[in-house]
Design an enzyme around this catalytic site. Sequence first.
Site, mmCIF file in Angstrom:
data_model
loop_
_atom_site.group_PDB
_atom_site.id
_atom_site.type_symbol
_atom_site.label_atom_id
_atom_site.label_comp_id
_atom_site.label_asym_id
_atom_site.label_seq_id
_atom_site.Cartn_x
_atom_site.Cartn_y
_atom_site.Cartn_z
ATOM 1 N N CYS A 103 40.182 57.834 26.181
ATOM 2 C CA CYS A 103 40.012 58.072 27.627
ATOM 3 C C CYS A 103 39.883 56.750 28.368
ATOM 4 C CB CYS A 103 38.831 58.990 27.910
ATOM 5 S SG CYS A 103 38.736 59.504 29.636
ATOM 6 N N SER A 104 38.651 56.374 28.747
ATOM 7 C CA SER A 104 38.505 55.227 29.641
ATOM 8 C C SER A 104 37.146 54.554 29.526
ATOM 9 C CB SER A 104 38.715 55.679 31.090
ATOM 10 O OG SER A 104 37.847 56.763 31.385
ATOM 11 N N CYS A 105 36.479 54.658 28.364
ATOM 12 C CA CYS A 105 35.164 54.037 28.215
ATOM 13 C C CYS A 105 35.245 52.541 28.491
ATOM 14 C CB CYS A 105 34.612 54.280 26.815
ATOM 15 S SG CYS A 105 34.284 56.016 26.504
ATOM 16 N N CYS A 115 40.017 51.922 25.048
ATOM 17 C CA CYS A 115 39.481 53.258 24.791
ATOM 18 C C CYS A 115 40.695 54.161 24.652
ATOM 19 C CB CYS A 115 38.579 53.725 25.925
ATOM 20 S SG CYS A 115 38.004 55.429 25.696
#
Lengths: 215, 242
Positions: free
Chosen positions: B150-152, B147
């Site tokens: 961000c951090s999906c 991702c």
Amino acid sequence: MNTIHDMGGMDGFGPVEPEENEPVFHETWEGRMFALFAGGVLGPWRRGRNFPRFRWTLETIAPEEYLRMSYYERWYAALTNTLLGAGLVTERELETGYRDAERPLPTQLPATGGGGPTPPDPDPAFGAGDQVRARNLHPRGHTRLPRYARDKRGTIVTDNGIWRLQDTDENGQVLGNFPQHVYTVRFEGQELWGDRASPRDAVCMDLWEEYIEPA
Amino acid sequence: MADAKKDKIGRREFLKDATLGAAAVAGGARAAGAEEIAHSHAQEQDHDHQVVPDDIALRVRALESVLVDKRMIDPADLDAVIDAYENRIGPRNGAQVVARAWVDPEYKARLLEDGTAAIAELSFSDGQGAYMVVKENTPDVHNLVVCTLCSCYPWATLGLPPVWYKSSPYRARAGIEPRSVLAEFGTELDDDVEVRVWDSTAEVRYLILPERPPGTENMTEEELAQIVTRDSMVGVTKIAAP
């Protein structure tokens, strides 16, 4: 917005450093911070306050600060900025950990917006195999079109169905309830990265219909 | 709980007060004393990935405390969320999906056709209603997930992402030099293998179905689930033969 969170393709960060037997949370406060923001426990307090989107609040952290902060420290900054902006806490209360006795307890508000007729499901503009180009968009709000894909040519792999657009304006407010098709688009590695990529490799990503146009 | 005297208490005094006052309530069953905070600080200083101001633990405690004081949250609700992610929702769930796909070709076909429905068959329902897509690694195509924005990450099947997945180096490099990143994880691929990077830019969450290693033909589904690693389901490693 064009800022540090949009990291795809950047150099200079060094190696990836996995940690053996990593705990879910390294510190107690990380778990508390996660639960406060992601656990839905503050859900009723969002109603009627036009809370900005979580990702927008993270992305508005200044780049120097963003890189200095740990992951959950960004969450602290994003949540406290949101609560301060909504008038639910004050700087002094965050400093002391106690409610200001002079201020009334916050009350939950009725939901606003979201009413009106549900728009009909749009027909897809693209299908698998179509050649497309990611539009050269540089919005000041939150977007899910990474910089590295803008103005690049790709191929539709799949139509993932209809999803609400997540983009915001420059103040973090959702642009509206725009359901549209979200497609998985395959970009050849060399289209994105020139000869630094292997001719065999590719990056696939999921793009809302308004991000792409026929190539 | 908030009276005029406590309103004058500053941040440092809050630390001392925490064991006795509002923070002990705010922390609920997980309430910690000053010793634990001091211990946290020592660990943070040893943590070489990230620079954390040494009072972040205190600031989060103050935040929780004031929200409890305003009757906006119940600490027990936070405890329940933390307990779920520390003890129930994690990569063991994804490992069971992979093991089932390895032993049951019909399940595997359903999993690759409609990941959301096939994963729901094993009761790993995702409170967030994640739309799951599963990509199969083969000798010819190696998939990995990132991702960049961000951090999906697929929480219901893998739990919360490790620090490296959320880190700047991984987010920056996985797309432009996936083979170098894979090599750092010990995954060396031949030049004629195609590498496909899946950047989770929207609401689709990706799970990788790793290759079943040789020498596992006689293992049961339960035994197979034990050898499936988190990193293989992100796509940065292969599973070694037992």
